[in-house]
Design a protein around this motif. Structure first.
Motif, PDB file in Angstrom:
ATOM      1  N   PRO A   1       0.801  -1.257  -0.030  1.00 55.89           N
ATOM      2  CA  PRO A   1      -0.067  -0.038   0.047  1.00 55.89           C
ATOM      3  C   PRO A   1       0.988   1.174  -0.013  1.00 55.89           C
ATOM      4  CG  PRO A   1      -0.650  -1.434   1.625  1.00 55.89           C
ATOM      5  CD  PRO A   1       0.630  -2.142   1.132  1.00 55.89           C
ATOM      6  N   GLY A   2       0.295   2.162  -0.920  1.00 60.78           N
ATOM      7  CA  GLY A   2       1.133   3.421  -0.796  1.00 60.78           C
ATOM      8  C   GLY A   2       0.762   4.214  -1.875  1.00 60.78           C
ATOM      9  N   GLU A   3       1.661   5.270  -2.236  1.00 56.89           N
ATOM     10  CA  GLU A   3       1.281   6.054  -3.528  1.00 56.89           C
ATOM     11  C   GLU A   3       2.353   6.944  -3.962  1.00 56.89           C
ATOM     12  OE1 GLU A   3      -1.384   9.405  -2.387  1.00 56.89           O
ATOM     13  OE2 GLU A   3       0.141  10.316  -1.286  1.00 56.89           O
ATOM     14  N   GLY A   4       2.432   7.068  -5.509  1.00 58.45           N
ATOM     15  CA  GLY A   4       3.538   7.602  -6.143  1.00 58.45           C
ATOM     16  C   GLY A   4       3.503   9.340  -5.851  1.00 58.45           C
ATOM     17  N   ARG A   5       4.823   9.683  -5.460  1.00 56.83           N
ATOM     18  CA  ARG A   5       4.903  11.239  -5.462  1.00 56.83           C
ATOM     19  C   ARG A   5       6.296  11.576  -5.717  1.00 56.83           C
ATOM     20  NH1 ARG A   5       3.596  11.974   1.309  1.00 56.83           N
ATOM     21  NH2 ARG A   5       1.511  10.911   1.099  1.00 56.83           N
TER      22      ARG A   5
ATOM     23  N   SER B   1      11.190  10.717  -8.246  1.00 58.27           N
ATOM     24  CA  SER B   1       9.917   9.999  -8.130  1.00 58.27           C
ATOM     25  C   SER B   1       9.951   8.789  -7.053  1.00 58.27           C
ATOM     26  CB  SER B   1       9.593   9.494  -9.754  1.00 58.27           C
ATOM     27  OG  SER B   1       9.340  10.322 -10.635  1.00 58.27           O
ATOM     28  N   PHE B   2       9.118   9.119  -6.233  1.00 54.48           N
ATOM     29  CA  PHE B   2       8.957   7.880  -5.208  1.00 54.48           C
ATOM     30  C   PHE B   2       7.762   7.259  -5.198  1.00 54.48           C
ATOM     31  CE2 PHE B   2      12.351  11.028  -3.512  1.00 54.48           C
ATOM     32  CZ  PHE B   2      13.365   9.756  -3.315  1.00 54.48           C
ATOM     33  N   TYR B   3       7.751   5.950  -4.274  1.00 50.97           N
ATOM     34  CA  TYR B   3       6.611   5.394  -3.890  1.00 50.97           C
ATOM     35  C   TYR B   3       6.627   5.259  -2.401  1.00 50.97           C
ATOM     36  CZ  TYR B   3       2.561   1.988  -3.631  1.00 50.97           C
ATOM     37  OH  TYR B   3       1.487   1.233  -3.267  1.00 50.97           O
ATOM     38  N   ILE B   4       5.596   5.971  -1.827  1.00 51.77           N
ATOM     39  CA  ILE B   4       5.541   6.538  -0.427  1.00 51.77           C
ATOM     40  C   ILE B   4       4.601   5.547   0.099  1.00 51.77           C
ATOM     41  CG2 ILE B   4       5.056   8.386   1.400  1.00 51.77           C
ATOM     42  CD1 ILE B   4       7.406   9.125  -0.641  1.00 51.77           C
ATOM     43  N   MET B   5       5.097   4.833   1.358  1.00 49.28           N
ATOM     44  CA  MET B   5       4.238   3.693   1.713  1.00 49.28           C
ATOM     45  C   MET B   5       3.300   4.372   2.707  1.00 49.28           C
ATOM     46  SD  MET B   5       7.692   1.279   2.855  1.00 49.28           S
ATOM     47  CE  MET B   5       8.448   2.582   3.549  1.00 49.28           C
ATOM     48  N   PHE B   6       2.138   3.512   2.901  1.00 44.74           N
ATOM     49  CA  PHE B   6       1.060   3.700   3.841  1.00 44.74           C
ATOM     50  C   PHE B   6       1.387   2.811   5.002  1.00 44.74           C
ATOM     51  CE2 PHE B   6      -1.995   5.420   0.441  1.00 44.74           C
ATOM     52  CZ  PHE B   6      -1.191   6.776   0.295  1.00 44.74           C
ATOM     53  N   GLU B   7       1.855   3.195   6.269  1.00 48.89           N
ATOM     54  CA  GLU B   7       2.329   2.458   7.170  1.00 48.89           C
ATOM     55  C   GLU B   7       1.094   1.591   7.754  1.00 48.89           C
ATOM     56  OE1 GLU B   7       5.143   4.287   9.745  1.00 48.89           O
ATOM     57  OE2 GLU B   7       6.428   4.555   8.185  1.00 48.89           O
ATOM     58  N   LYS B   8       0.006   2.343   8.177  1.00 47.46           N
ATOM     59  CA  LYS B   8      -0.909   1.708   8.801  1.00 47.46           C
ATOM     60  C   LYS B   8      -1.702   0.491   7.825  1.00 47.46           C
ATOM     61  CE  LYS B   8      -2.129   5.061  12.305  1.00 47.46           C
ATOM     62  NZ  LYS B   8      -3.030   6.252  12.524  1.00 47.46           N
ATOM     63  N   GLU B   9      -1.855   0.944   6.737  1.00 49.47           N
ATOM     64  CA  GLU B   9      -2.467  -0.167   5.824  1.00 49.47           C
ATOM     65  C   GLU B   9      -1.580  -1.417   5.576  1.00 49.47           C
ATOM     66  OE1 GLU B   9      -3.952   1.677   2.110  1.00 49.47           O
ATOM     67  OE2 GLU B   9      -4.638   3.261   3.374  1.00 49.47           O
ATOM     68  N   ILE B  10      -0.150  -1.043   5.321  1.00 48.96           N
ATOM     69  CA  ILE B  10       0.734  -2.070   5.329  1.00 48.96           C
ATOM     70  C   ILE B  10       0.709  -3.187   6.650  1.00 48.96           C
ATOM     71  CG2 ILE B  10       3.157  -2.598   5.434  1.00 48.96           C
ATOM     72  CD1 ILE B  10       3.758  -0.108   3.685  1.00 48.96           C
ATOM     73  N   GLU B  11       0.717  -2.482   7.541  1.00 52.38           N
ATOM     74  CA  GLU B  11       0.411  -3.328   8.931  1.00 52.38           C
ATOM     75  C   GLU B  11      -0.467  -4.223   8.936  1.00 52.38           C
ATOM     76  OE1 GLU B  11       0.306  -3.064  13.841  1.00 52.38           O
ATOM     77  OE2 GLU B  11       0.240  -1.235  12.510  1.00 52.38           O
ATOM     78  N   LYS B  12      -1.699  -3.830   8.556  1.00 55.01           N
ATOM     79  CA  LYS B  12      -3.001  -4.437   8.463  1.00 55.01           C
ATOM     80  C   LYS B  12      -2.714  -5.721   7.276  1.00 55.01           C
ATOM     81  CE  LYS B  12      -7.874  -3.922   7.750  1.00 55.01           C
ATOM     82  NZ  LYS B  12      -8.167  -4.884   6.517  1.00 55.01           N
ATOM     83  N   LEU B  13      -2.473  -5.073   6.116  1.00 50.60           N
ATOM     84  CA  LEU B  13      -2.241  -6.221   5.074  1.00 50.60           C
ATOM     85  C   LEU B  13      -1.250  -7.273   5.342  1.00 50.60           C
ATOM     86  CD1 LEU B  13      -3.476  -6.776   2.225  1.00 50.60           C
ATOM     87  CD2 LEU B  13      -1.850  -5.374   1.142  1.00 50.60           C
ATOM     88  N   SER B  14      -0.158  -6.765   5.843  1.00 51.60           N
ATOM     89  CA  SER B  14       1.191  -7.913   6.025  1.00 51.60           C
ATOM     90  C   SER B  14       0.374  -8.934   7.052  1.00 51.60           C
ATOM     91  CB  SER B  14       2.117  -6.992   6.563  1.00 51.60           C
ATOM     92  OG  SER B  14       3.137  -7.967   6.859  1.00 51.60           O
ATOM     93  N   ASN B  15      -0.332  -8.565   7.911  1.00 52.46           N
ATOM     94  CA  ASN B  15      -0.819  -9.401   9.001  1.00 52.46           C
ATOM     95  C   ASN B  15      -2.030 -10.252   8.533  1.00 52.46           C
ATOM     96  OD1 ASN B  15       0.618  -8.583  11.400  1.00 52.46           O
ATOM     97  ND2 ASN B  15      -1.010  -6.952  11.954  1.00 52.46           N
TER      98      ASN B  15
END
Length: 309
Positions: free
Chosen positions: A270-274, A280-294
């Motif tokens: 989970p994240g978005e390009g900025r 150019s980077f892909y910025i992570m959405f940490e809370k969504e990553i935690e949920k999805l990874s679990n």
């Protein structure tokens, strides 16, 4: 003799399981070359039989799979397998994922490897996903070319628009017609590397990579292709780097027959390009990553099963 024949058949079929683990099929090449070439060989190593008869509970396994282009990692994916449920989880990590505080190209996750730092890349992804990764598999374009060609090509739906792109500096020339077609090894490389024509850039490329993996698995399990799998595995093994062991392959051998393609889940980090300071980077959405990874990788330990169940 019948027992040995069954053993060799299972060694061939395990390729399918390792394909599902995202192109780590090639590891079987070692097992096939060492134990499976001669169907008349009655001297099967006792250690192999001991592994197959092991009564210890099977463990979950997570594998880091990376595809390299020179010293960068253009393809990064974590594949997880849960023996209890049969679930197979695959999470793509965009190559532009920003992991460091600075705002340079070296802050992207694909710059960590540099041809030798797989341990550092693995540690960083473990930290991002809050999981333990058990093994790694590294392949380059040559491995992709030869495995796909040995299989006789992979049928893929490219989409409604042709893929065209030229980059003389990378010696990359992409020209793939639209529609459903069988890709050879070099066309397969072009397909999984194309990104400029997608509205969402690298995320579009990741979608194509996941589409290709599904198509590759489908190709492997076609009855007409089963006889090709030992050679596919042998060729692949010669072109990858991995710390997966023969014991590990045998440990999960009996699970091959249980594979259900409907239980394969593919997601993107989970994240978005900025664009930051012109990069150019892909910025992570940490809370969504935690949920999805679990959901995908941190299965309940109580669900582990016995190897002979």
């Amino acid at each position: 003799m019948k027992a040995i024949g069954n053993f060799i058949f299972k060694m061939i079929m395990v390729v399918i399981f390792l394909v599902v683990m995202v192109l780590s099929t090639a590891v079987l090449g070692f097992a096939y070359m060492r134990y499976g070439k001669d169907t008349n060989n009655t001297n099967v190593d006792n250690s192999i039989l001991n592994i197959l008869q092991n009564n210890t509970p099977k463990e979950r396994v997570n594998v880091l799979v990376v595809g390299t282009n020179q010293n960068l990692t253009d393809f990064i994916m974590v594949a997880g397998y849960n023996p209890a449920s049969g679930d197979i989880s695959m999470m793509s990590i965009p190559r532009d994922t920003k992991y460091a505080k600075s705002n340079t190209a070296f802050s992207k996750i694909n710059a960590i490897y540099q041809g030798k730092h797989i341990d550092k890349l693995q540690a960083e992804i473990e930290d991002i996903l809050d999981i333990e990764i058990d093994y790694y598999v590294i392949f380059d374009k040559k491995a992709l070319w030869e495995v796909v060609d040995a299989l006789g090509g992979v049928t893929v739906d490219v989409g409604s628009k042709p893929l065209k792109y030229s980059d003389p500096e990378q010696n990359l020339y992409i020209n793939i017609p639209a529609g459903v077609q069988k890709l050879d090894g070099k066309k397969a490389e072009q397909y999984v590397r194309f990104r400029k024509g997608y509205a969402n850039g690298d995320i579009g490329r990741i979608g194509a990579q996941q589409n290709f993996i599904k198509a590759f698995i489908t190709e492997c399990i076609k009855p007409t292709n089963i006889p090709k799998l030992p050679e596919v595995a042998k060729i692949g093994f010669e072109n990858i780097k991995t710390d997966v062991t023969l014991d590990t392959i045998l440990y999960y051998l009996e699970d091959v027959a249980k594979i259900d393609l409907a239980k394969i889940r593919m997601e993107t980090l989970p994240g978005e390009g900025r664009t930051i300071d012109g990069v150019s980077f892909y910025i992570m959405f940490e809370k969504e990553i935690e949920k999805l990874s679990n959901e995908m990788f941190n299965w309940d330990d109580e669900t582990e099963i016995n190897i002979n169940e």
